[in-house]
Design a protein around this motif. Structure first.
Motif, short mmCIF file in Angstrom:
data_model
loop_
_atom_site.label_atom_id
_atom_site.label_comp_id
_atom_site.label_asym_id
_atom_site.label_seq_id
_atom_site.Cartn_x
_atom_site.Cartn_y
_atom_site.Cartn_z
N UNK A 114 5.04 7.33 -0.98
CA UNK A 114 5.39 6.83 0.35
C UNK A 114 4.78 5.45 0.58
N UNK A 115 5.63 4.50 1.03
CA UNK A 115 5.11 3.18 1.40
C UNK A 115 4.37 3.30 2.72
N UNK A 116 3.12 2.86 2.72
CA UNK A 116 2.26 3.00 3.89
C UNK A 116 2.18 1.72 4.69
N UNK A 124 -2.55 -10.05 0.65
CA UNK A 124 -2.38 -8.86 -0.18
C UNK A 124 -3.19 -7.71 0.44
N UNK A 125 -2.55 -6.58 0.76
CA UNK A 125 -3.27 -5.49 1.45
C UNK A 125 -3.84 -4.44 0.49
N UNK A 126 -5.02 -3.92 0.86
CA UNK A 126 -5.65 -2.81 0.17
C UNK A 126 -6.17 -1.83 1.23
N UNK A 127 -6.21 -0.54 0.90
CA UNK A 127 -6.57 0.46 1.89
C UNK A 127 -7.76 1.31 1.49
N UNK A 128 -8.61 1.66 2.47
CA UNK A 128 -9.75 2.55 2.26
C UNK A 128 -9.77 3.58 3.40
N UNK A 152 0.84 -1.19 0.00
CA UNK A 152 0.00 0.00 0.00
C UNK A 152 0.88 1.24 0.00
N UNK A 153 0.64 2.15 -0.95
CA UNK A 153 1.39 3.40 -1.07
C UNK A 153 0.44 4.58 -0.97
N UNK A 154 1.02 5.77 -0.71
CA UNK A 154 0.27 7.01 -0.82
C UNK A 154 0.90 7.85 -1.91
#
Length: 436
Positions: free
Chosen positions: A248-250, A260-264, A235-237
């Motif tokens: 940026x690596x989050x 496998x990660x995903x962000x909300x 996950x990156x920003x």
């Protein structure tokens, strides 16, 4: 964001399968079908490639066919077409089937709208387009204007719009393009008012959406390092205006090779909900604080089912998260988690039976059963204003039911125009409109 492009492609594949089946039936039953001599088929050259796998030699005579763009393969395809195309053109019912399938397939269709900043974004296909077109409008009742037309990006219309996410103020659009049906996407950012792209371009992504920071400064996404999908996604920003190399690596999974990660981002912008997928049958959920501490809190970590993040709202103590889950409830239910200070005792539930309505989570947190499992399967759900809306499968058709988000009190069904299937539903806590 679910779009109509994928369903369009799947529909065409289905129609192609139907057409092939019908044509094959015609070949069997129609006396006027031309015959082909076995000598008419092109000769397939066999190469001399042999692989040695730990002492076992395996011949691979058709390795040369893997170079799809090479001259030998292109010549072989041309030779095949020289045999097949005249044969197919001579089928007596070919034109009749073509006209009927064309008439069945050419109809206008729309994708579900999403609204941000007073702007409505949706996809539309006039029935004759290879790819659905993205429109933007300041009214749900108006057609609006074209924002992205994938059909114009390449002469053969094989570039598709695979995803799009408007910024919270509706002024920018992060969108992804896929080339010729590839799983790999390339993300861009378009200015909605001018229709022009910003310099932002992101690569090495597949199966990921984008989630905007609430201030519109950038968005979170998942990507494979160096474009290697044998590695785990990270996950990156992405900060608007920066090259992707500066993103940026989050968050990265350090303790398990297949998650496998995903962000909300939550509605209030205070947290990043991290969903860790492990196959298609289970996942885990963590929460990262976006206050600069990057503190990660585990919520659902047993990998005992699926937890689908629905949305967030202001809770009694802190941000409240809502999830649809089949863990411990095969027909599905809706859980809530308040991110206030954890304690050893469960908070007082609004439901009557505390023993069955509270679930202990790591770190002293508690999940509350907001909408209990029923005899019908909960297929999808959404948070719309102060209500939860669930789509249930009953007697082979869809039913939409409403519940109060605060305590899960049933508020009746949404009357549908007739028997059928409800495809998807979208909504947000701060809005009163939902689309399905």
């Amino acid at each position: 964001m679910t779009n109509s492009t994928g369903s369009l492609i799947r529909g065409r594949h289905l129609l192609c399968a139907v057409a092939i089946g019908v044509l094959c039936a015609a070949m069997i039953t129609h006396a006027a079908i031309p015959a082909l001599s076995p000598t008419a088929y092109p000769v397939v050259e066999r190469g001399a490639v042999v692989e040695d796998f730990h002492g076992t030699k395996v011949a691979d005579p058709y390795r040369w066919m893997e170079a799809l763009d090479g001259a030998p393969v292109q010549a072989f395809i041309a030779a095949q077409n020289a045999v097949s195309e005249p044969f197919l053109a001579a089928l007596p019912d070919r034109e009749r089937f073509k006209q009927r399938l064309t008439a069945l397939f050419q109809y206008e269709r729309y994708g579900m709208p999403t609204e941000e900043g007073g702007q409505y974004f949706y996809q539309r296909n006039d029935g004759k387009q290879d790819q659905a077109v993205l429109y933007v409008s300041d009214s749900a009742a108006a057609l609006g204007r074209v924002l992205i037309d994938p059909n114009t990006l390449r002469g053969d219309a094989t570039v598709s719009l695979s995803d799009y996410v408007p910024s919270p103020d509706g002024k920018l659009l992060a969108y992804a393009l896929a080339d010729a049906g590839s799983d790999w996407d390339r993300w861009y950012v378009r200015d909605v008012a001018t229709g022009k792209d910003r310099p932002d371009v992101l690569e090495h992504t597949k199966f990921t959406s984008a989630s905007w920071a609430r201030d519109g400064s950038g968005f979170y996404y998942s990507a494979y390092p160096n474009g290697d999908d044998q590695l785990q996604a990270v996950v990156y920003f992405h900060k608007l205006g920066d090259p992707q190399a500066m993103d940026r690596q989050v968050y990265a999974v350090k303790d398990h090779p297949t998650r496998v990660p995903y962000g909300s981002v939550t509605e209030d912008g205070r947290y990043l909900v991290l969903t860790l997928d492990e196959g298609t049958l289970s996942n885990g959920v963590l929460v990262m604080a976006l206050d600069g501490s990057n503190t990660v809190t585990p919520l659902f970590t047993k990998y005992d089912g699926l937890y689908q993040y629905i949305g967030s709202r202001a809770g009694t103590v802190d941000t409240e998260l809502l999830f649809q889950s089949n863990a411990g409830a095969p027909n599905g239910r809706i859980l809530s988690v308040n991110l206030g200070r954890p304690g050893s005792e469960p908070p007082a539930p609004p439901l009557v039976d505390a023993a069955s309505s509270m679930l202990a989570l790591p770190g002293g947190y508690w999940a509350q059963v907001r909408v209990a499992e029923s005899q019908q399967v909960l297929e999808s759900s959404a948070l719309v204003g102060n209500r939860l809306v669930g789509v249930y499968l009953q007697d082979a058709s869809s039913h939409m039911r409403q519940f109060a988000v605060a305590d899960g009190e049933p508020l009746g069904e949404v009357k549908l125009p007739g028997l059928g299937s409800v495809g998807g539903i979208s909504g947000e806590a701060g809005k009163r409109e939902a689309w399905f």
